[in-house]
Scaffold this motif. Structure first.
Motif, short mmCIF file in Angstrom:
data_model
loop_
_atom_site.label_atom_id
_atom_site.label_comp_id
_atom_site.label_asym_id
_atom_site.label_seq_id
_atom_site.Cartn_x
_atom_site.Cartn_y
_atom_site.Cartn_z
N CYS A 167 99.72 72.03 62.03
CA CYS A 167 99.46 72.01 63.47
C CYS A 167 98.38 73.05 63.79
CB CYS A 167 100.73 72.32 64.25
SG CYS A 167 100.53 72.22 66.05
N TYR A 168 97.47 72.69 64.70
CA TYR A 168 96.31 73.53 65.02
C TYR A 168 96.28 73.89 66.50
CZ TYR A 168 94.69 72.19 60.41
OH TYR A 168 94.59 72.00 59.05
N ASP A 169 95.87 75.14 66.77
CA ASP A 169 95.71 75.59 68.15
C ASP A 169 94.54 76.56 68.23
OD1 ASP A 169 96.21 75.86 70.86
OD2 ASP A 169 97.67 77.47 70.59
N ILE A 170 93.99 76.71 69.43
CA ILE A 170 92.86 77.61 69.69
C ILE A 170 93.27 78.62 70.74
CG2 ILE A 170 90.48 77.77 70.53
CD1 ILE A 170 90.69 76.31 67.88
N SER A 171 92.83 79.87 70.59
CA SER A 171 93.11 80.90 71.58
C SER A 171 91.84 81.69 71.86
CB SER A 171 94.21 81.84 71.09
OG SER A 171 94.48 82.85 72.05
N ASN A 172 91.49 81.85 73.15
CA ASN A 172 90.31 82.65 73.53
C ASN A 172 90.37 82.95 75.01
OD1 ASN A 172 88.07 80.78 75.07
ND2 ASN A 172 89.43 79.58 73.75
N ARG B 161 101.65 80.75 69.08
CA ARG B 161 102.02 82.15 68.82
C ARG B 161 101.11 82.78 67.77
NH1 ARG B 161 103.92 85.07 65.05
NH2 ARG B 161 104.11 83.28 63.66
N PHE B 162 100.85 82.03 66.70
CA PHE B 162 100.04 82.55 65.60
C PHE B 162 98.59 82.75 66.03
CE2 PHE B 162 98.22 81.99 61.16
CZ PHE B 162 98.71 83.20 60.70
N ALA B 163 98.07 81.81 66.82
CA ALA B 163 96.68 81.92 67.28
C ALA B 163 96.51 83.07 68.26
CB ALA B 163 96.24 80.61 67.94
N ILE B 164 97.41 83.21 69.20
CA ILE B 164 97.27 84.25 70.22
C ILE B 164 97.50 85.65 69.63
CG2 ILE B 164 99.64 84.39 71.13
CD1 ILE B 164 98.35 84.28 73.95
N THR B 165 98.33 85.74 68.59
CA THR B 165 98.53 87.03 67.92
C THR B 165 97.24 87.50 67.28
OG1 THR B 165 100.86 86.52 67.49
CG2 THR B 165 99.86 88.24 66.15
N TYR B 166 96.53 86.60 66.62
CA TYR B 166 95.25 86.96 65.99
C TYR B 166 94.19 87.25 67.05
CZ TYR B 166 91.29 86.66 62.73
OH TYR B 166 90.16 86.93 61.99
N HIS B 167 94.20 86.47 68.13
CA HIS B 167 93.25 86.70 69.22
C HIS B 167 93.43 88.10 69.81
CE1 HIS B 167 91.10 86.29 73.00
NE2 HIS B 167 92.22 86.53 73.65
N ARG B 168 94.68 88.50 70.03
CA ARG B 168 94.94 89.83 70.59
C ARG B 168 94.51 90.93 69.63
NH1 ARG B 168 100.95 88.16 72.77
NH2 ARG B 168 100.30 87.36 74.81
N LEU B 169 94.68 90.67 68.33
CA LEU B 169 94.24 91.65 67.33
C LEU B 169 92.72 91.84 67.39
CD1 LEU B 169 94.79 93.46 64.84
CD2 LEU B 169 94.55 91.40 63.43
N LEU B 170 91.98 90.73 67.46
CA LEU B 170 90.52 90.81 67.54
C LEU B 170 90.07 91.48 68.84
CD1 LEU B 170 89.42 87.32 66.16
CD2 LEU B 170 89.50 89.49 64.95
N ARG B 171 90.76 91.16 69.92
CA ARG B 171 90.41 91.74 71.21
C ARG B 171 90.64 93.25 71.20
NH1 ARG B 171 93.48 88.90 75.85
NH2 ARG B 171 95.03 90.50 75.46
N LYS B 172 91.73 93.66 70.56
CA LYS B 172 92.04 95.08 70.46
C LYS B 172 90.99 95.81 69.64
CE LYS B 172 95.80 98.22 69.12
NZ LYS B 172 97.17 98.30 68.53
N LYS B 173 90.57 95.17 68.54
CA LYS B 173 89.55 95.78 67.69
C LYS B 173 88.21 95.90 68.42
CE LYS B 173 91.33 94.49 63.12
NZ LYS B 173 91.09 93.68 61.90
N SER B 174 87.84 94.85 69.17
CA SER B 174 86.55 94.87 69.86
C SER B 174 86.54 95.89 71.00
CB SER B 174 86.23 93.48 70.42
OG SER B 174 87.17 93.11 71.41
N SER B 175 87.69 96.09 71.65
CA SER B 175 87.76 97.06 72.74
C SER B 175 87.74 98.50 72.23
CB SER B 175 89.02 96.83 73.58
OG SER B 175 90.19 97.05 72.79
N ALA B 176 88.09 98.67 70.94
CA ALA B 176 88.11 100.01 70.36
C ALA B 176 86.72 100.46 69.90
CB ALA B 176 89.09 100.06 69.19
N LEU B 177 85.77 99.51 69.82
CA LEU B 177 84.42 99.84 69.36
C LEU B 177 83.62 100.57 70.42
CD1 LEU B 177 83.55 96.49 67.54
CD2 LEU B 177 84.28 98.65 66.50
#
Length: 422
Positions: A271-276, A406-422
């Motif tokens: 199963c596939y999902d997109i989060s952004n 759940r899996f897509a949004i967890t990774y999206h939040r991780l990337l968002r957190k990393k980008s905001s820390a830059l």
């Protein structure tokens, strides 16, 4: 220990005569039970439990809340010796729902009020408070025995009906109390059925705003329990979790074949999902269910590389193009797309271009509609199938969709957190 599943459930230690010594719950059965034998910091009581235990049984359930309710029921049934001494001579937490004259809900340590309904005992007061906090958002209740005639803070938060200040709220409040009692009695389906009846009444009166509020309650009840099953059935049938998984797979295969997909064996479903958010930090997820059960070791996540603006179709296209190139991953028997006709059409084109022949269906979010592609001559068309939520195959699709989300949004939040820390 390695044979224990990494799933939520209840574990039961027994002595050499088969007597229940201890009942516990776990988010991850293998990890929790293994801790009894690997930890070097066990207290004297736990060491004694481990030394006296000669056998171990476990019951797999679908969610932590089901484990929480089942643990309470089994402790009440067996009154295991070690469950009693582990609370240091304190009594377990008991949920008291007093029904007259103005209902209230409190955590107690004893029973005895004739006007009250009691549930428990519960081993962890923290767990009980978490469950109550979730339920209070759905069914607001009074949490003190005697309420002030003025509005309280919880009223402003939408968590208390403040019947003493607003007597007109009493009829709806009594419905909330009835739903709480049904929930803790193991009748979640009954709660949802009652809510749907209430929703239908509002729709008939064309009070759509009120009907929408009831729908939110239905969605929240389904969310916190994750699946539409009575947790107490696990006591009657310890293998109930696996029975229902098999029933779900069989049901989904029947639905798919009925509408011409000819899926055959549904050993592996992806199963596939997109989060952004506005195209930023976009991610895609692939979750894999083997024989109807999640296999997290096979999950994969995708960082969207070529699209920086919100375009769900293009993002699905990129994820699936990268997936079909992986010859080292087992080919699925069915692909499920989180979306409607547009997303399914995109997925079909990707598979056709790669000559990758796998049946595809979609699950549209708004009304849980199953979207099935069919060919009429050279034209592509779609059948939209709306089945009862209680249909096992529909429940499997929801589990797939929710896990992919759940899996897509967890990774999206991780990337968002990393980008905001830059």
């Amino acid at each position: 220990m390695r044979k224990l599943p990494t799933k939520p459930g209840v574990y039961i230690f027994k002595d050499e005569k088969g007597k229940v010594l201890y009942v516990g719950k776990a988010k991850d059965l293998r990890k929790r039970v293994t801790s009894y034998f690997k930890s070097h910091a066990l207290d004297a009581k736990t060491l004694r439990l481990v030394s006296e235990a000669k056998s171990l049984e476990h019951i797999v359930v679908a969610s932590e809340i089901e484990a929480f309710l089942l643990e309470s029921r089994l402790i009440k049934k067996y009154r295991p010796f070690f469950n009693i001494i582990f609370v240091d001579d304190k009594t377990y937490a008991i949920l008291e729902i007093n029904k007259k004259p103005i209902p209230y809900v409190v955590i107690s340590r004893k029973m005895g009020n004739k006007n009250a309904v009691y549930f428990g005992p519960f081993t962890g007061i923290t767990d009980l408070k978490i469950v109550l906090r979730l339920l209070r958002k759905i069914f607001p209740y009074q949490s003190v025995k005697t309420h002030s005639p003025k509005r309280c803070l919880y009223y402003h938060l939408g968590l208390c009906p403040c019947v003493t200040a607003y007597p007109e709220n009493l009829p709806q409040y009594k419905k909330n109390i009835k739903s709480l009692i049904s929930f803790f009695s193991g009748g979640k389906d009954k709660v949802i059925k009652s809510l749907r009846k209430e929703q239908d009444e509002y729709v008939k009166k064309e009070e759509f705003e009120e009907a929408g509020k009831v729908q939110k309650k239905i969605d929240r009840v389904a969310f916190i329990t994750q699946e539409n099953y009575d947790p107490f059935k696990y006591e009657e049938k310890p293998d109930f979790y696996f029975e229902r998984i098999r029933a779900e797979v069989s049901s989904l295969a029947e639905i798919s074949n009925k509408y011409g997909l000819n899926v055959g064996d549904l050993h592996r479903i992806e199963c596939y999902d997109i989060s952004n958010i506005s195209g930023k930090n976009a991610t895609g997820s692939m979750v894999v269910f083997i024989n109807g059960d999640a296999d997290k070791s096979l999950y994969r996540r995708f960082k969207i590389k070529f699209k920086k603006t919100p375009d769900d179709f293009a993002m699905h296209r990129e994820v699936l193009q990268r997936r079909v190139k992986r010859d080292d991953w087992e080919k699925p028997n069915l692909i499920v797309i989180d979306g409607g006709k547009g997303q399914v059409s995109t997925a079909l084109r990707v598979l056709a271009e790669a000559n990758y022949q796998v049946p595809i269906i979609g699950l549209a979010k708004r009304e849980e509609t199953i979207v099935i592609p069919i060919k009429t001559g050279r034209e592509l068309d779609f059948i939209e199938v709306k089945l009862p939520h209680s249909t096992p195959g529909v429940n499997l699709l929801r589990r797939l969709r929710d896990e992919a989300h759940r899996f897509a949004i967890t990774y999206h939040r991780l990337l968002r957190k990393k980008s905001s820390a830059l």
